[in-house]
Scaffold this active site. Structure first.
Site, PDB file in Angstrom:
ATOM      1  N   ASP A  10      72.564  -5.962  56.219  1.00 26.92           N
ATOM      2  CA  ASP A  10      73.086  -7.282  55.815  1.00 26.92           C
ATOM      3  C   ASP A  10      73.687  -7.959  57.040  1.00 26.92           C
ATOM      4  O   ASP A  10      74.017  -7.306  58.034  1.00 26.92           O
ATOM      5  CB  ASP A  10      74.161  -7.142  54.727  1.00 26.92           C
ATOM      6  N   SER A  11      73.848  -9.275  56.930  1.00 26.24           N
ATOM      7  CA  SER A  11      74.490 -10.020  58.017  1.00 26.24           C
ATOM      8  C   SER A  11      75.929  -9.536  58.220  1.00 26.24           C
ATOM      9  O   SER A  11      76.470  -9.676  59.312  1.00 26.24           O
ATOM     10  CB  SER A  11      74.496 -11.507  57.675  1.00 26.24           C
ATOM     11  N   CYS A  73      70.272  -8.641  51.878  1.00 29.89           N
ATOM     12  CA  CYS A  73      70.788  -9.961  52.220  1.00 29.89           C
ATOM     13  C   CYS A  73      69.739 -10.967  51.768  1.00 29.89           C
ATOM     14  O   CYS A  73      68.563 -10.871  52.184  1.00 29.89           O
ATOM     15  CB  CYS A  73      70.977 -10.026  53.733  1.00 29.89           C
ATOM     16  N   GLU A 158      84.502 -13.604  53.489  1.00 32.16           N
ATOM     17  CA  GLU A 158      84.640 -12.876  54.767  1.00 32.16           C
ATOM     18  C   GLU A 158      86.063 -12.993  55.316  1.00 32.16           C
ATOM     19  O   GLU A 158      86.522 -12.136  56.046  1.00 32.16           O
ATOM     20  CB  GLU A 158      83.629 -13.388  55.795  1.00 32.16           C
ATOM     21  N   CYS A 192      73.442 -14.113  46.363  1.00 32.15           N
ATOM     22  CA  CYS A 192      73.987 -13.792  47.684  1.00 32.15           C
ATOM     23  C   CYS A 192      74.810 -12.535  47.478  1.00 32.15           C
ATOM     24  O   CYS A 192      75.607 -12.463  46.528  1.00 32.15           O
ATOM     25  CB  CYS A 192      74.863 -14.921  48.208  1.00 32.15           C
ATOM     26  N   HIS A 194      77.283 -11.387  48.871  1.00 33.38           N
ATOM     27  CA  HIS A 194      78.741 -11.511  48.991  1.00 33.38           C
ATOM     28  C   HIS A 194      79.398 -11.946  47.675  1.00 33.38           C
ATOM     29  O   HIS A 194      80.595 -11.766  47.492  1.00 33.38           O
ATOM     30  CB  HIS A 194      79.106 -12.591  50.023  1.00 33.38           C
TER      31      HIS A 194
HETATM   32  N1  DGL Z   1      75.063 -11.804  52.104  1.00 33.71           N
HETATM   33  C1  DGL Z   1      74.053 -12.672  52.553  1.00 33.71           C
HETATM   34  C2  DGL Z   1      73.124 -13.099  51.440  1.00 33.71           C
HETATM   35  O1  DGL Z   1      72.928 -12.390  50.523  1.00 33.71           O
HETATM   36  C3  DGL Z   1      74.402 -13.899  53.320  1.00 33.71           C
HETATM   37  C4  DGL Z   1      75.677 -14.063  53.974  1.00 33.71           C
HETATM   38  C5  DGL Z   1      75.558 -14.898  55.192  1.00 33.71           C
HETATM   39  O2  DGL Z   1      75.533 -16.127  55.108  1.00 33.71           O
HETATM   40  O3  DGL Z   1      75.484 -14.262  56.253  1.00 33.71           O
HETATM   41  O4  DGL Z   1      72.554 -14.160  51.455  1.00 33.71           O
END
Ligand code: DGL
Length: 274
Positions: A10-11, A73, A158, A192, A194
């Protein structure tokens, strides 16, 4: 057997909400998690940049012995997966595989809706790619998909602000926008990795009766099916129940934040990727 963990990328921290479910449903495997925290968030970045960063991380996971890498991600799955699968894998590592989170989610999403209208909450990058529209149409041509980009949500999470009043402001605004686009939406997907941390707040602004779906369980079940259908890959994945964490940024920050996503304390090692 050599260490041949399943790579989870993941990022930043979001993929930990997916890894948590992998470990719950498929505990027998070894896992290696990589968060590219130094270059997160990916959401606002261009296709070219997300592709380049993701490819570097996939190559690093391959170099660590991962035969299979999951892009946990949505942004990377939307903007980099297809190019990596079609252009890079054949010469990089033809035996290895890279899978994403969008396809397994869209395979299931139609089973949750009765009104045939679903809402997608995602990063700007995922929305812009239209991947959810395109993929859902393949499996459920009658289902209408409405999208809302929530560019503030990843930074809120974050920065550990997801429980504060600032988060309420942005969650309410984006949820309202989404529901105005599709008046009959009865299912909302957190597209997403997150966003599960904002789940309670999102639920608060959804009318009763609208289902809120997060991806972790869906993606874990899909990985289980994949490994059952591909015994040649399953036999290459080592099974000693180990989990290792790596980050491209500070390990102190990673360890301090990761527990909120993963559900328990973690200790990461640092790697440099340029
Ligand atoms: N967690 C990532 C996703 O599912 C993206 C987060 C980011 O913008 O880096 O899209």
């Amino acid at each position: 057997m050599k260490d041949q963990p399943i790579g989870v990328f993941d990022s930043g921290y979001g993929g930990l909400t997916i890894l948590r479910e992998f470990i719950h449903y498929l505990p027998q495997y070894d896992y290696l998690y990589l968060g590219d925290n130094a270059r997160a968030p990916y959401g606002p970045r261009s296709f070219e940049t997300v592709y380049r960063y993701t490819l570097q991380c996939v190559e690093w996971l391959f170099s660590k012995g991962c035969p299979l890498v999951i892009l946990a991600c949505n942004t990377a799955s939307a903007k980099a997966l297809r190019t990596i699968q079609q252009n890079d894998l054949p010469h990089l590592s033809p035996q290895n595989r890279v899978l994403g989170v969008i396809r397994p989610t869209t395979e299931m999403i139609g089973t949750f809706t009765r009104s045939n209208e679903i809402g997608i909450l995602a990063t700007a990058g995922t929305v812009e790619s239209e991947s959810y529209l395109i993929e859902t149409k393949k499996f459920y041509p009658r289902v209408k998909v409405y999208q809302e980009a929530c560019p503030m949500w990843v930074p809120l999470v974050e920065n550990n602000e997801h429980e504060g009043a600032g988060a309420d402001y942005f969650v309410e605004k984006n949820v309202k926008n989404l529901l105005e686009k599709g008046r009959n939406i009865d299912t909302v997907l957190l597209a997403c990795t997150h966003y599960p941390l904002l789940q309670e707040k999102i639920q608060k602004y959804l009318p009763g009766g609208v289902k809120l779906i997060s991806q972790g369980e869906i993606v874990a079940n899909s990985l289980g099916d994949y490994l059952e259908r591909h015994p040649e890959m399953d036999s290459r994945c080592s099974k000693q129940r180990t989990v290792k964490f790596f980050t491209t940024d500070s390990t102190e920050d990673f360890d301090a934040h990761a527990a909120g996503f993963f559900g328990k304390a973690v200790h990461a090692e640092h790697i440099g990727i340029e």
